[in-house]
Design an enzyme around this catalytic site. Structure first.
Site, PDB file in Angstrom:
ATOM      1  N   LYS A  35       8.531  -9.985 -31.169  1.00 44.70           N
ATOM      2  CA  LYS A  35       7.892  -9.283 -32.288  1.00 44.70           C
ATOM      3  C   LYS A  35       8.682  -9.447 -33.584  1.00 44.70           C
ATOM      4  O   LYS A  35       8.327  -8.869 -34.601  1.00 44.70           O
ATOM      5  CB  LYS A  35       7.742  -7.795 -31.939  1.00 44.70           C
ATOM      6  CG  LYS A  35       6.785  -7.564 -30.784  1.00 44.70           C
ATOM      7  CD  LYS A  35       6.846  -6.151 -30.232  1.00 44.70           C
ATOM      8  CE  LYS A  35       6.213  -5.121 -31.044  1.00 44.70           C
ATOM      9  NZ  LYS A  35       6.189  -3.797 -30.379  1.00 44.70           N
ATOM     10  N   LYS A  66      11.197  -8.103 -34.521  1.00 40.94           N
ATOM     11  CA  LYS A  66      11.609  -6.800 -35.052  1.00 40.94           C
ATOM     12  C   LYS A  66      13.037  -6.522 -34.574  1.00 40.94           C
ATOM     13  O   LYS A  66      13.341  -6.662 -33.388  1.00 40.94           O
ATOM     14  CB  LYS A  66      10.709  -5.681 -34.511  1.00 40.94           C
ATOM     15  CG  LYS A  66       9.343  -5.576 -35.160  1.00 40.94           C
ATOM     16  CD  LYS A  66       8.642  -4.288 -34.689  1.00 40.94           C
ATOM     17  CE  LYS A  66       7.346  -4.041 -35.424  1.00 40.94           C
ATOM     18  NZ  LYS A  66       6.725  -2.748 -35.025  1.00 40.94           N
TER      19      LYS A  66
HETATM   20  N1  C2G Z   1       0.962   3.705 -36.220  1.00 38.77           N
HETATM   21  C1  C2G Z   1       0.077   4.536 -36.899  1.00 38.77           C
HETATM   22  N2  C2G Z   1       0.300   4.822 -38.197  1.00 38.77           N
HETATM   23  C2  C2G Z   1       1.376   4.319 -38.846  1.00 38.77           C
HETATM   24  C3  C2G Z   1       2.294   3.494 -38.163  1.00 38.77           C
HETATM   25  C4  C2G Z   1       2.067   3.198 -36.829  1.00 38.77           C
HETATM   26  O1  C2G Z   1      -0.922   5.000 -36.314  1.00 38.77           O
HETATM   27  N3  C2G Z   1       1.552   4.637 -40.164  1.00 38.77           N
HETATM   28  C5  C2G Z   1       0.691   3.401 -34.813  1.00 38.77           C
HETATM   29  C6  C2G Z   1       0.512   1.909 -34.556  1.00 38.77           C
HETATM   30  O2  C2G Z   1      -0.824   1.505 -34.877  1.00 38.77           O
HETATM   31  C7  C2G Z   1       0.812   1.825 -33.062  1.00 38.77           C
HETATM   32  C8  C2G Z   1       1.884   2.909 -32.873  1.00 38.77           C
HETATM   33  O3  C2G Z   1       1.788   3.782 -34.018  1.00 38.77           O
HETATM   34  O4  C2G Z   1      -0.349   2.168 -32.317  1.00 38.77           O
HETATM   35  C9  C2G Z   1       3.280   2.342 -32.780  1.00 38.77           C
HETATM   36  O5  C2G Z   1       3.519   1.580 -33.952  1.00 38.77           O
HETATM   37  P1  C2G Z   1       4.616   0.401 -33.858  1.00 38.77           P
HETATM   38  O6  C2G Z   1       5.870   0.932 -33.288  1.00 38.77           O
HETATM   39  O7  C2G Z   1       4.624  -0.321 -35.163  1.00 38.77           O
HETATM   40  O8  C2G Z   1       3.929  -0.521 -32.743  1.00 38.77           O
HETATM   41  P2  C2G Z   1       3.755  -2.108 -32.782  1.00 38.77           P
HETATM   42  O9  C2G Z   1       5.010  -2.746 -33.234  1.00 38.77           O
HETATM   43  O10 C2G Z   1       2.490  -2.383 -33.469  1.00 38.77           O
HETATM   44  O11 C2G Z   1       3.678  -2.415 -31.207  1.00 38.77           O
HETATM   45  O12 C2G Z   1       1.892  -4.470 -27.354  1.00 38.77           O
HETATM   46  C10 C2G Z   1       1.590  -3.685 -28.495  1.00 38.77           C
HETATM   47  C11 C2G Z   1       2.792  -3.541 -29.384  1.00 38.77           C
HETATM   48  O13 C2G Z   1       3.932  -3.156 -28.654  1.00 38.77           O
HETATM   49  C12 C2G Z   1       2.507  -2.529 -30.502  1.00 38.77           C
END
Ligand code: C2G
Length: 129
Positions: A45, A47
């Site tokens: 990712k 990250k």
């Molecule tokens: N999220 C949200 N609002 C935000 C930020 C994040 O609703 N302002 C939600 C994202 O859409 C996700 C969850 O919080 O459903 C976790 O966000 P992240 O940690 O950024 O997840 P991500 O890196 O997108 O990982 O296999 C799927 C991935 O692991 C998802």
């Protein structure tokens, strides 16, 4: 018992994450969170997490909406997780809209609106000001 699962990194945990978890949990009786490992984040990712997996896991386990935290180690584990944990509903933010429709063979798939005004990127940028 209706079982829900969601996936994410949840690094620099913020209220947008909490709002996602609250809504996901409200769709059932039990919420599993598959938390991206440090290796998965870095290798797949691009990250780099501020908090390591164990700390992010500890924080998620302290959230009232979360019943179980498991590791997310690869993109391909979702279908297996849905079976292994007897999941009825897969939930994730709509930034992923359509990306996990293949799971519809196994469970309900729901994309929830993100909380628009907050993100880890925004937090980091604001702290630089
Ligand atoms: N999220 C949200 N609002 C935000 C930020 C994040 O609703 N302002 C939600 C994202 O859409 C996700 C969850 O919080 O459903 C976790 O966000 P992240 O940690 O950024 O997840 P991500 O890196 O997108 O990982 O296999 C799927 C991935 O692991 C998802």
């Amino acid at each position: 018992m209706k079982r829900v699962i969601t996936y994410g990194t949840f690094d620099l945990l913020h209220y947008g994450h909490i709002e996602l978890l609250r809504r996901a949990r409200a769709m059932g009786d039990y919420l599993v969170v598959a938390l991206s490992t440090d290796e998965f984040n870095w290798n797949c990712k691009q990250k780099k997490c501020y908090f390591p997996y164990e700390e992010r896991k500890r924080m998620l386990e302290a959230i009232r909406y979360v019943d179980l935290v498991i590791p997310e180690e690869n993109w391909g584990q979702k279908a297996t997780d849905v079976e292994k944990y007897h999941i009825d509903t897969f939930v994730i933010g709509d930034d992923w809209s359509g990306k996990f429709d293949f799971l519809k063979e196994k469970c309900e798939v729901v994309y929830l609106p993100r909380t628009p005004e907050i993100s880890t990127t925004k937090i980091k940028q604001d702290l630089q000001k």
